[in-house]
Design an enzyme around this catalytic site. Structure first.
Site, short mmCIF file in Angstrom:
data_model
loop_
_atom_site.label_atom_id
_atom_site.label_comp_id
_atom_site.label_asym_id
_atom_site.label_seq_id
_atom_site.Cartn_x
_atom_site.Cartn_y
_atom_site.Cartn_z
N ASP A 193 60.65 21.39 64.48
CA ASP A 193 60.39 21.32 65.81
C ASP A 193 58.92 21.19 66.02
O ASP A 193 57.94 21.76 65.56
CB ASP A 193 60.77 22.88 66.53
CG ASP A 193 60.35 22.98 67.96
OD1 ASP A 193 61.17 22.36 68.38
OD2 ASP A 193 59.50 23.63 68.26
N GLU A 247 61.43 20.84 45.39
CA GLU A 247 61.96 21.86 44.54
C GLU A 247 63.55 21.65 44.40
O GLU A 247 64.31 22.45 43.63
CB GLU A 247 61.67 23.16 44.78
CG GLU A 247 60.05 23.37 44.99
CD GLU A 247 59.80 24.55 45.88
OE1 GLU A 247 60.58 25.49 46.05
OE2 GLU A 247 58.63 24.61 46.14
#
Ligand code: NOJ
Length: 530
Positions: A193, A247
């Site tokens: 956002d 990751e």
């Protein structure tokens, strides 16, 4: 019981859906519909613990679900079912502000030397007034005076949404850990956002006046936002956040970013965001300009794709902050734009209900819930595009069994999923056909895109190409039928109008007003399709 909406999202089609109480279970229940439609990613707006002053974009706990929407177990069930149906799930990350009810802010405001103080942005006043002239997107100054500690805090949105201080490495770590928490649970991606203010002018200089603005001198638009957003660490912080994807095997970040033409070339701004990290992208938001022009639309698409480079494009038609596309453009034009949007590369993002042509709600001042609407004004209120999903023609359109939090649109009697599902020519079926075509035609998934000259200024022509396969998309932007030459022998695969309304003669096509058409050069797919 009070019903809230939730919006989900989309996919190679982004999708939002509203449903009733225990919203998460409501969404889970409708996943079969989304799979039937051909949606393969949903984006769900914030469902975290929140006082809901901005419908969940004011988070008080990033790791827990607000009981209004359900619980963690409900979300896990949603995730599991979505994955069984091959639907990915993106959720909303709100990294630049929290709720003023978040324990961090509660601590921060308790004293100037609290360890959490620097999680937020505090400044002394200037001559007894706000520290500078920055304006909040929800109206008024971005600064709120906090009496107990005699300083102002910054809020780029409502005063219940204090800005987090991204210059503080501890804040960046907190937010990366939030992303890991949800990724570890199986969430496939994040819509991030309002990132334009993630970095600000470290000197907190005044924004410049906007010479082109002639309204209220205190309004947001009265200023060029050259200090309050896109500061010196903008790309660096986006990169750091998106690096969490490294990751994991297959995660995606999409930034909510509206480039600002007052701050230079908008496609360079898109480029900065989309290049922030290989797993990052930004929604293409240029359809919201309501411009209806064949050549300009083609240019915008090409410019955005150039800015994207190797980033995954996210072509977006609407969201919970924009008036409904069918209300902005009218039914026929909206149908043509949906057609185009579903045939461009990457992810085509749509907003719940747009697939049936839902229009802005008909609301009165008493209906307004959104705190961003000045003095409960209906004009420009975001509630217009947030009315309940229209599933059928029953009292509350199948959305709920009690009065929902915003009124159901009166047109639900005809504009609803059930009715359109029974009509093969409906907008709903058009979406379904195109979504299934995209899934099955490699040229639509991975083909290049080139805007081609149609010799007719009203007709946008696009060529998609992959190896020996070529698809052509034409959109007639005029209010009258138009003709143009097509470059090679092709077959009509789909159109927004019945095929009988398309005339083909001597290598020339005549298509009705606002018609979109997809042609395929005879290739592998045509020969092998069932
Ligand atoms: C963008 C969201 O889409 C909008 O709904 C919200 O009000 C602001 N960001 C503040 O979080």
């Amino acid at each position: 019981m009070r019903l809230k909406y939730i919006h989900g999202v989309s996919a190679k089609i982004t999708y939002r859906i509203s449903h009733e109480l225990n919203e998460l279970n409501g969404i889970t229940e409708k996943l079969d519909y989304l799979a039937w439609l051909g949606v393969d990613v949903i984006w769900i707006s914030p469902f975290f613990v929140s006082p809901l002053t901005d419908f969940g974009y004011d988070i008080a706990d990033y790791r827990a679900i607000d009981p209004t929407f359900g619980g963690l177990e409900d979300f896990q069930k949603l995730l599991e079912k979505a994955h069984t149906l091959d639907i990915k799930v993106m959720i909303d990350l709100v990294p630049c502000h929290t709720s003023d009810q978040h324990p961090w802010f509660q601590e921060a405001r308790s004293s100037r030397d609290n360890p959490k103080r620097d999680y937020y942005i505090w400044r002394d006043g200037r001559d007894g007034k706000e520290p500078n002239n920055w304006r909040s997107l929800s109206g008024g100054s971005s600064w709120e005076f906090d009496e107990p500690t005699n300083q102002f805090y910054l809020h780029s949105f409502l005063k219940t949404q204090p800005d987090l201080n991204w210059d503080n490495p501890a804040v960046r770590d907190e937010m990366k850990n939030v992303v890991r928490f949800w990724f570890d649970m199986g969430v496939d991606g994040m819509r991030v956002d309002a990132i334009w203010g993630i970095s600000k002018d470290p000197e907190f200089g005044d924004d410049s006046p906007n010479p082109d603005f002639h309204g209220d001198p205190e309004a947001y638009g009265a200023f060029i936002h050259d200090h309050c957003k896109m500061g010196p660490h903008f790309q660096e912080y986006l990169h750091e956040l998106a690096s969490v994807c490294d990751e994991y095997d297959d995660k995606q970040i999409v930034f909510e970013f509206y480039p600002d033409e007052k701050l230079g070339d908008i496609y360079q701004q898109y480029h900065r965001v989309m290049k922030a990290h290989p797993k990052a992208s930004a929604f293409f938001m240029e359809y919201r300009q309501d411009e209806w022009h064949a050549e300009h639309t083609g240019q915008k698409i090409e410019n955005y794709l150039r800015a994207a480079g190797s980033a995954k494009p996210f072509f977006c038609l609407g969201n919970h902050d924009q008036p409904r596309i069918a209300s902005r453009l009218g039914t026929e034009r909206a149908r043509a734009l949906h057609f185009l949007n579903l045939l461009t590369p990457g992810v085509s993002v749509m907003y719940y209900g747009d697939e049936i042509g839902m229009t802005n709600g008909e609301l009165t001042a008493e209906d307004i819930q959104d705190n961003f609407s000045p003095a409960n004004s209906v004009i420009d209120s975001r509630d217009l595009e947030r009315t309940p999903m229209q599933w059928d023609d029953t009292q509350f359109a199948g959305f709920s069994s009690v009065q929902p939090w915003l009124p159901v649109h009166a047109n639900a009697i005809r504009t609803n999923v059930l009715t359109q599902a029974m009509h093969p020519d409906s907008l709903l079926h058009l979406h379904r056909r195109l979504l299934h075509l995209r899934r099955n035609m490699p040229v639509l998934q991975r083909g290049t895109l080139e805007v081609i000259n149609t010799g007719n200024g009203f007709v946008l022509g696009i060529k998609r190409e992959l190896n020996s396969e070529r698809a052509y998309i034409y959109i007639n932007f005029a209010d009258a039928p138009q003709h143009f030459f097509i470059p090679e022998h092709t077959e009509i695969i789909a159109s927004t109008r019945p095929h009988r309304s398309i005339i083909r003669k001597n290598g020339q096509l005549t298509i009705p007003s606002h018609c979109g058409i997809l042609l395929l050069h005879k290739g592998k797919w045509l020969n092998s399709r069932p």
